[in-house]
Design an enzyme around this catalytic site. Structure first.
Site, short mmCIF file in Angstrom:
data_model
loop_
_atom_site.label_atom_id
_atom_site.label_comp_id
_atom_site.label_asym_id
_atom_site.label_seq_id
_atom_site.Cartn_x
_atom_site.Cartn_y
_atom_site.Cartn_z
N THR A 157 -21.66 30.44 21.25
CA THR A 157 -21.43 30.81 19.85
C THR A 157 -22.39 30.05 18.93
OG1 THR A 157 -19.12 31.31 20.26
CG2 THR A 157 -19.72 30.82 18.00
N GLY A 196 -16.95 23.54 22.19
CA GLY A 196 -16.07 22.43 22.50
C GLY A 196 -16.73 21.40 23.40
N GLU A 452 -13.35 33.36 22.42
CA GLU A 452 -13.66 34.16 23.61
C GLU A 452 -13.61 35.65 23.29
OE1 GLU A 452 -14.69 31.95 25.29
OE2 GLU A 452 -13.40 30.25 24.92
#
Length: 717
Positions: A157, A196, A452
C-alpha cells in the site's frame, strides 16, 4: 478515605450488588439448556488442537506482568508500542524456551490480542517467501525468516494507492549494465504507507513495485510489466537505522492497533540485486533483460488471497467475543418489570428477554456459527487449491478461490465489525465504558473492512467472476459445467421467467435454493447490463456490490446448511446440539433474507404472501434459541483473559468487577488534583513550575505518558 488511596480498604469492600447476583443468574441460564458445551466446543475448535493449546499457552502468558491487560486503555500510544515490542520479543523467547511450533505461536498471538510489531513476520512476509520465491531464493531466505534472523514486513500500500495495486507508483527499474534493479519513489504519493511493522521495527521488506524493463522495440524506453514483489533489506542489521537512500518512519496515531508501528517508506534509487525479485512464477532474464511471464498472473497475489482466507476464519472468533460479552451481560442485566404483570412488585426482566434486544443479539449468535462453517469451507478450498497448484500445476480452482475470498472477506468482516458495534449498543450505557471489553475490540477490528482490499472495492472482483461465468452459461446453455457456480446458473437460465415461491419455512433445502436463485438472478442482471447492454462498469458498481453480497450470503447459507443437514458432524454432536444448530441455521438464513427482502421478491424467489410469514418466524426462532444462548457462547471457549471484560466474564460477577475496575485499578484515582483555577499546579504538591514544564513537554510530544505518570507520582510523594 482520602483521594489517591483507591487500593486501600474502605466501607465499600463490604457491599455487594442487589439481588439477583450475577453468578447465580448465569448458573440458572446454563441449567436451562442441555446443550453439551464441551462437545460443541470440540466440534467448533478441534482444528490444530485449539482448546488444549489455548489452555497450555494461557497458563504460560497470564502470570507474566508484561501480558497484563488491565491498564492498556489508560496508556498513550508511544507506551503501547514500547509494551507491544516488549511483548513481541518475549513471545519469541518463550517460543524457544517452551519449544512452541507455529500453531503455538499463533495461539499466543491470539491470546495476547494485539497487533504487535512482529505481526507481519509470520503472515504476509513469511507467506510471500514461501509462495513467491524460487528454489534458490527459498533456500536462502526461508531459514532466515523461520529462525528470526531477520524481521520482515509487507510493503504494498502507498500514500496514493491502496486497493488499486496496479496503480502503485514505486518503481523497480532494471539496469542491464549493472544487472541490478533500481528501486525509486518518484513522488510523495509513491511513499509506502500503512505497512505494519515498517515504522520502527522491520529490517527487511517485501516491496511491491512496478517492474520496468527496457523495450528494444521502443528504442530502449522502459515498459512496465505491472507490480511485482522484491525482497529488500531496509535497515542496518546492527544499528536498525534506515539504509542510505531510504526514508522510513511511523505514520502516527490511528483507530486501533496502538502497539503496531504502521509505517511509511520512500526510496531514492536504491540498488538491489537481480535475486531480489521473487521469481517462482515470473522473472527477468538477467542476460537479455527480457520478461519471463507467469503461467497464471493471479498466482502473484497468492499472499493476499491467503490473508483474506485467514481473515474469514478469524471473523467468527472476533464476533464470538462480542456476542459472548453481550449474551452474558444481557442475561444478568435487569431493566423494567413486565408491563402486563398483575403484581405491582413484579421483578425486573432480564434485558435479553425483550424481543427488541433479541433481534439485535441472537441473529448475531447464529452468525458466529454461519461464519464458522464457511471459514472451514474456505480453509479446505484454499489448501486444496494450493496443493493442486504445487503438485500438478492445476490452476483450475484459482479463479473460484479468488472470487470467493474477495466476496467473503468483504461480507464477513462487515458482519463482524457491524456486529461488534450492534452488541455494544445493545448493552446500553455500560457498553460504552472501559469495563465492557468492547472498546479495544471495536477499535482493533475497525481496520478489517478496509485492509487487504476495501470491502466495497474488492466485491468488484467477485462480481466480475460471476459475470464471466454467467456469460459462458447464457451463451452456451448446454455447456458442461466447468465451475461450481455454473450448475446453479444453468438451472436459472433454463427457468428464469418462472415464479418459484420457495417454501422457505417448511423446507430448509428450499431456503438454500431461494438464496442461490436470488444470486443467480442478480448475476444475470449484471451480465445483461454489462455484456448485452454494454453499460459502463462504473455505472454498475452499486449493483455489482449487491451481487457480491448476495453470492457471499448464498455461500454462508449453503455451507451452514451442508454442515448441519447433509454432513455427519466431525467432531460429533449429539441430537440436542444438532437440533439447536438447525434452529440457528434457520434464524441466520431468515434474518439475512429479511434484510434484503426486495431482492428475493424481484428475483421471483418469493411472493409477498410468503415474505409476510418471515418476521413472525424469526421471532419464534429467537424464542427457541433464547434458553440456550449462554451455553452456546460458552462453547466458543473465550477465556476471561482474552475478553478483558467486566460485563462478559464467565462467572457473571458484573457489578463487583465494574466497581473494582473503577475504584481499585483506575490510575487517575491514585492522584489528588488541584482544581483551583488560580494556580497552574495540576497535581497537588508538584508546584506550578513543575506542572508547566511537564505539561509543555507532554503537549509537544517530548515526553511519554509513562514518563508523565512517573513525574506525577514523584511530585505527589
Amino acid at each position: 478515605m482520602s483521594e489517591g488511596e483507591g487500593n486501600m480498604a474502605d466501607f465499600t469492600d463490604k457491599l455487594k450488588p442487589a439481588d439477583p447476583q450475577g453468578p447465580d443468574v448465569l448458573a440458572q441460564e446454563r441449567a436451562s439448556s442441555s446443550v453439551n458445551i464441551d462437545q460443541l466446543a470440540q466440534h467448533l475448535l478441534s482444528r490444530n488442537d485449539f482448546l488444549a493449546r489455548q489452555k497450555r499457552i494461557l497458563s504460560i502468558l497470564e502470570p507474566i506482568p508484561y501480558f497484563c491487560k488491565k491498564n492498556q486503555l489508560n496508556m498513550a500510544r508511544p507506551d503501547r508500542y514500547h509494551l507491544g515490542l516488549a511483548r513481541a520479543k518475549t513471545l519469541r523467547r518463550l517460543s524457544l524456551k517452551h519449544g512452541w511450533d507455529r500453531d503455538d505461536y499463533i495461539m499466543a498471538d491470539y491470546l495476547t490480542d494485539e497487533m504487535a510489531p512482529y505481526a507481519l513476520q509470520a503472515t504476509m512476509f513469511a507467506t510471500s517467501i514461501r509462495e513467491q520465491c524460487n528454489a534458490e531464493q527459498m533456500a536462502y531466505w526461508l531459514p532466515k525468516v523461520e529462525n528470526w534472523e531477520i524481521i520482515g514486513c509487507y510493503g504494498q500500500t502507498e500514500l496514493g494507492h491502496g486497493s488499486n495495486v496496479k496503480g502503485i507508483e514505486c518503481e523497480a527499474r532494471w539496469d542491464p549494465k549493472t544487472k541490478q534493479f533500481d528501486i525509486h519513489s518518484p513522488t510523495i504519493t509513491a511513499s509506502k504507507w500503512w505497512n505494519g511493522a515498517l515504522g520502527r521495527t522491520a529490517n527487511h521488506a517485501i516491496v511491491v513495485a512496478q517492474l520496468l524493463l527496457p523495450d528494444a522495440k521502443a528504442g530502449g524506453q522502459y515498459r512496465s510489466y505491472g507490480p511485482h514483489q522484491f525482497i529488500v533489506q531496509i535497515r542496518d542489521m546492527k544499528t536498525n537505522k534506515p539504509l542510505d537512500g531510504i526514508v522510513i518512519g511511523d505514520i502516527g496515531p490511528k483507530y486501533g492497533y496502538p502497539g503496531m508501528d504502521n509505517g511509511y517508506m520512500l526510496f531514492d534509487h536504491l540498488k538491489v540485486p537481480h535475486s531480489a525479485l521473487l521469481s517462482k512464477y515470473s522473472g527477468v532474464d538477467s542476460e537479455h533483460g527480457t520478461y519471463i511471464k507467469p503461467e497464471n498472473p493471479a498466482v502473484v497475489y497468492g499472499s493476499l488471497t491467503f490473508v483474506r482466507a485467514q481473515i474469514i476464519m478469524h471473523a467468527r472468533l472476533v464476533l464470538a467475543r462480542a456476542v459472548t460479552i453481550a449474551v452474558r451481560y444481557l442475561s444478568i442485566r435487569r431493566q423494567f418489570a413486565d408491563r402486563d404483570a398483575r403484581d405491582t412488585g413484579a421483578p425486573e426482566q432480564a434485558v435479553l428477554n425483550y424481543p427488541t434486544v433479541q433481534i439485535r443479539i441472537l441473529p448475531l449468535l447464529a452468525t458466529t456459527f454461519a461464519l464458522h462453517y464457511t471459514g472451514e469451507a474456505m480453509y479446505k478450498l484454499y489448501y486444496g487449491t494450493r496443493e493442486a497448484i504445487e503438485k500438478s500445476g492445476d490452476f483450475s480452482r484459482l479463479a473460484e478461490m479468488h472470487a470467493a475470498s474477495s466476496g467473503l472477506k468483504s461480507l464477513c468482516t462487515t458482519l463482524a465489525a457491524d456486529g461488534i458495534e450492534t452488541c455494544r449498543r445493545a448493552m446500553g450505557g455500560h457498553g460504552f465504558g472501559g469495563g465492557s471489553g468492547m472498546i479495544a475490540l471495536n477499535n482493533e477490528y475497525l481496520s478489517k473492512p478496509t485492509v487487504e482490499g476495501d470491502n466495497w472495492m474488492i466485491t468488484q472482483q467477485t462480481a466480475a467472476y460471476l459475470i464471466k461465468r454467467m456469460t459462458a452459461v447464457a451463451n452456451s446453455p448446454s455447456m458442461k459445467p466447468k465451475e461450481t457456480v455454473d450448475v446453479q446458473f444453468k438451472e436459472f437460465v433454463a427457468n428464469k421467467t418462472k415464479t418459484h415461491d420457495y417454501d422457505i419455512l417448511g423446507n430448509e433445502r428450499e431456503l438454500v435454493k431461494a438464496f442461490k436463485h436470488r444470486a443467480s438472478y442478480l448475476s444475470y442482471q449484471a451480465y445483461h447490463a454489462r455484456v448485452v447492454e454494454k453499460k459502463p462498469w462504473t455505472s454498475l458498481m452499486i449493483q455489482l456490490h449487491r451481487l457480491s453480497r448476495a453470492h457471499s450470503e448464498s455461500l454462508l447459507v449453503s455451507n451452514f446448511y451442508t454442515a448441519v443437514f447433509e454432513s455427519t458432524p466431525n467432531p460429533p454432536l449429539d441430537a440436542t446440539a444438532v437440533g439447536v444448530m438447525k434452529v440457528l441455521f434457520k434464524l441466520f438464513a431468515l434474518f439475512t433474507l429479511d434484510a434484503s427482502a426486495s431482492e428475493f421478491l424481484l428475483s421471483k424467489a418469493l411472493t409477498v404472501d410468503r415474505l409476510a410469514t418471515v418476521t413472525p418466524a424469526i421471532q419464534d426462532l429467537m424464542t427457541q434459541v433464547r434458553p440456550h444462548a449462554v451455553r452456546l457462547v460458552d462453547a466458543w471457549s473465550v477465556p476471561d483473559y482474552l475478553l478483558e471484560s467486566a460485563l462478559g466474564s464467565y462467572d457473571g460477577d458484573v457489578y463487583n468487577r465494574l466497581y473494582h475496575k473503577a475504584h481499585k485499578e483506575n490510575p487517575l484515582n491514585k492522584l489528588t488534583f488541584n482544581p483551583d483555577w488560580k494556580t497552574e499546579e495540576i497535581v497537588m504538591g508538584e508546584g506550578a513550575e513543575n506542572a508547566r514544564r511537564r505539561l509543555e513537554a507532554l503537549a509537544l510530544g517530548t515526553t511519554t505518558g509513562h514518563e508523565q505518570q512517573s513525574g506525577n507520582v514523584k511530585a505527589r510523594l
